[in-house]
Design a protein around this motif. Sequence first.
Motif, PDB file in Angstrom:
ATOM      1  N   GLY A 173       0.796  -1.391  -0.131  1.00  0.00           N
ATOM      2  CA  GLY A 173       0.175   0.362   0.008  1.00  0.00           C
ATOM      3  C   GLY A 173       0.732   1.520   0.193  1.00  0.00           C
ATOM      4  N   GLY A 174       2.704   1.391  -0.082  1.00  0.00           N
ATOM      5  CA  GLY A 174       2.887   2.497   0.088  1.00  0.00           C
ATOM      6  C   GLY A 174       3.877   2.946   0.645  1.00  0.00           C
ATOM      7  N   PRO A 175       4.705   3.374   0.276  1.00  0.00           N
ATOM      8  CA  PRO A 175       6.669   2.977   0.482  1.00  0.00           C
ATOM      9  C   PRO A 175       6.942   3.073   2.666  1.00  0.00           C
ATOM     10  N   ASP A 176       5.529   3.916   2.651  1.00  0.00           N
ATOM     11  CA  ASP A 176       6.384   3.971   4.759  1.00  0.00           C
ATOM     12  C   ASP A 176       5.173   2.579   5.700  1.00  0.00           C
ATOM     13  N   GLU A 177       4.524   2.282   4.309  1.00  0.00           N
ATOM     14  CA  GLU A 177       3.717   0.896   5.449  1.00  0.00           C
ATOM     15  C   GLU A 177       4.904  -0.141   5.870  1.00  0.00           C
ATOM     16  N   ASP A 178       5.499  -1.475   5.705  1.00  0.00           N
ATOM     17  CA  ASP A 178       6.483  -1.517   6.333  1.00  0.00           C
ATOM     18  C   ASP A 178       7.934  -1.748   5.759  1.00  0.00           C
ATOM     19  N   ALA A 179       8.687  -1.144   6.692  1.00  0.00           N
ATOM     20  CA  ALA A 179      10.149  -1.360   5.873  1.00  0.00           C
ATOM     21  C   ALA A 179      10.942  -2.170   6.590  1.00  0.00           C
ATOM     22  N   GLU A 180      10.245  -3.207   7.959  1.00  0.00           N
ATOM     23  CA  GLU A 180      10.929  -4.178   7.736  1.00  0.00           C
ATOM     24  C   GLU A 180      12.127  -4.772   7.161  1.00  0.00           C
ATOM     25  N   SER A 181      13.157  -5.502   8.173  1.00  0.00           N
ATOM     26  CA  SER A 181      13.924  -5.844   7.154  1.00  0.00           C
ATOM     27  C   SER A 181      15.011  -5.100   5.887  1.00  0.00           C
ATOM     28  N   GLY A 182      14.501  -3.811   6.282  1.00  0.00           N
ATOM     29  CA  GLY A 182      15.030  -2.865   4.800  1.00  0.00           C
ATOM     30  C   GLY A 182      14.708  -3.181   3.842  1.00  0.00           C
ATOM     31  N   PHE A 183      12.896  -3.644   3.501  1.00  0.00           N
ATOM     32  CA  PHE A 183      12.214  -3.215   2.914  1.00  0.00           C
ATOM     33  C   PHE A 183      12.113  -1.700   2.040  1.00  0.00           C
ATOM     34  N   GLU A 184      12.430  -1.578   0.752  1.00  0.00           N
ATOM     35  CA  GLU A 184      12.446  -0.765   0.014  1.00  0.00           C
ATOM     36  C   GLU A 184      11.180  -0.639  -0.716  1.00  0.00           C
ATOM     37  N   GLN A 185      10.259  -1.366  -1.623  1.00  0.00           N
ATOM     38  CA  GLN A 185      10.140  -1.681  -2.980  1.00  0.00           C
ATOM     39  C   GLN A 185       8.327  -1.252  -2.152  1.00  0.00           C
ATOM     40  N   GLY A 186       7.860  -0.671  -0.546  1.00  0.00           N
ATOM     41  CA  GLY A 186       6.672  -0.692  -0.399  1.00  0.00           C
ATOM     42  C   GLY A 186       5.651   0.089  -1.436  1.00  0.00           C
ATOM     43  N   GLY A 187       4.693   0.238  -1.956  1.00  0.00           N
ATOM     44  CA  GLY A 187       4.213   0.661  -2.530  1.00  0.00           C
ATOM     45  C   GLY A 187       3.964  -0.206  -4.074  1.00  0.00           C
ATOM     46  N   TRP A 188       3.648  -0.990  -3.909  1.00  0.00           N
ATOM     47  CA  TRP A 188       4.127  -1.927  -5.817  1.00  0.00           C
ATOM     48  C   TRP A 188       2.924  -2.017  -5.871  1.00  0.00           C
ATOM     49  N   GLN A 189       2.013  -2.099  -5.000  1.00  0.00           N
ATOM     50  CA  GLN A 189       0.572  -2.589  -5.450  1.00  0.00           C
ATOM     51  C   GLN A 189      -0.284  -1.398  -6.515  1.00  0.00           C
ATOM     52  N   LYS A 190      -0.064   0.058  -6.085  1.00  0.00           N
ATOM     53  CA  LYS A 190      -1.122   0.845  -7.078  1.00  0.00           C
ATOM     54  C   LYS A 190      -0.401   0.911  -8.360  1.00  0.00           C
ATOM     55  N   PRO A 195       1.638  -8.377 -11.950  1.00  0.00           N
ATOM     56  CA  PRO A 195       2.357  -8.238 -12.862  1.00  0.00           C
ATOM     57  C   PRO A 195       3.718  -7.107 -12.097  1.00  0.00           C
ATOM     58  N   VAL A 196       4.085  -7.729 -11.742  1.00  0.00           N
ATOM     59  CA  VAL A 196       5.712  -7.634 -10.646  1.00  0.00           C
ATOM     60  C   VAL A 196       6.538  -7.622 -10.141  1.00  0.00           C
ATOM     61  N   ILE A 197       8.168  -8.379 -10.352  1.00  0.00           N
ATOM     62  CA  ILE A 197       8.425  -8.849  -9.807  1.00  0.00           C
ATOM     63  C   ILE A 197       9.700  -8.107  -9.146  1.00  0.00           C
ATOM     64  N   ILE A 198       9.111  -8.089  -7.045  1.00  0.00           N
ATOM     65  CA  ILE A 198       9.452  -7.543  -6.591  1.00  0.00           C
ATOM     66  C   ILE A 198      11.402  -8.285  -6.282  1.00  0.00           C
ATOM     67  N   GLY A 199      11.200  -9.360  -6.056  1.00  0.00           N
ATOM     68  CA  GLY A 199      12.615 -10.173  -5.545  1.00  0.00           C
ATOM     69  C   GLY A 199      13.580 -10.050  -4.211  1.00  0.00           C
ATOM     70  N   THR A 200      12.396  -9.672  -3.212  1.00  0.00           N
ATOM     71  CA  THR A 200      12.755 -10.087  -1.712  1.00  0.00           C
ATOM     72  C   THR A 200      11.839  -9.446  -0.997  1.00  0.00           C
ATOM     73  N   GLY A 201      11.914  -9.587  -0.288  1.00  0.00           N
ATOM     74  CA  GLY A 201      10.515  -9.515   0.925  1.00  0.00           C
ATOM     75  C   GLY A 201       9.299 -10.619   1.608  1.00  0.00           C
ATOM     76  N   LYS A 202       8.851  -9.961   2.783  1.00  0.00           N
ATOM     77  CA  LYS A 202       8.640 -11.287   2.782  1.00  0.00           C
ATOM     78  C   LYS A 202       6.931 -12.150   1.988  1.00  0.00           C
ATOM     79  N   ARG A 203       6.869 -13.295   2.265  1.00  0.00           N
ATOM     80  CA  ARG A 203       6.028 -13.977   1.176  1.00  0.00           C
ATOM     81  C   ARG A 203       5.051 -14.792   2.290  1.00  0.00           C
ATOM     82  N   LEU A 204       3.976 -14.633   1.553  1.00  0.00           N
ATOM     83  CA  LEU A 204       2.668 -15.532   2.153  1.00  0.00           C
ATOM     84  C   LEU A 204       2.891 -17.098   2.613  1.00  0.00           C
ATOM     85  N   PHE A 205       3.327 -17.515   1.419  1.00  0.00           N
ATOM     86  CA  PHE A 205       3.884 -18.560   0.883  1.00  0.00           C
ATOM     87  C   PHE A 205       5.456 -18.974   1.502  1.00  0.00           C
ATOM     88  N   ALA A 206       6.051 -18.478   2.230  1.00  0.00           N
ATOM     89  CA  ALA A 206       7.371 -18.814   3.189  1.00  0.00           C
ATOM     90  C   ALA A 206       7.819 -20.314   3.016  1.00  0.00           C
TER      91      ALA A 206
END
Length: 201
Positions: free
Chosen positions: A20-37, A154-165
């Motif tokens: 939902g946004g760049p500042d939504e969840d930056a845990e573990s240094g995640f920098e790809q927030g806001g990818w959905q819109k 249709p986007v590839i992020i390459g890192t971050g939390k996954r539902l099916f981890a």
Amino acid sequence: MREIIVCTFLTLDGVMQAPGGPDEDAESGFEQGGWQKPVADDEVGTAIAGWYEHSDAMLLGRKTYEIFASYWPTADPDNPFTHRMNSMHKYVASRTLTSVEWQNSTLLEGGIVDAVRKLKASDGGNINVVGSGDLAQTLMQHGLVDEYRLTIHPVIIGTGKRLFADGAIPTALEPVSVSTTKGGTIVGVYRPNGKPSYDSY
């Protein structure tokens, strides 16, 4: 018996973190927030609205609850989701919160697995688990998820939390409905269907 329905936005490579946004969840240094819109479209919004038609409550982990509680109470009242999100009952799973102030919210007591089993056996409509990746994984590990409603964008992020981890329980899924929007998002509804089968060619 109420059903537990996991409703999640995913990238093509399975990431669910901070859609939902760049500042939504930056845990573990995640920098790809806001990818959905940028990769969503009107058909995605219509599908998401349909997810709530037969559900009357949400089950949220602490982080998702705090994100929602900071936004929806003061959100644009003309947004069709605003009234729905505020009026639905919210059950909150947290080991650290001592109270929840957002209207129609209840802090679950005791162990989450037992608490959710009691919710499933109570009167009422279905319960949507929204976001809340750690909570969803706990529910999956204990066989408490009845359905998955996923938008796969249709986007590839390459890192971050996954539902099916790693460590997810192998599970066969029965497709209930699968469609693709004009923007290329897959909207899939699946139900657990026992263990996978294995074969060779």
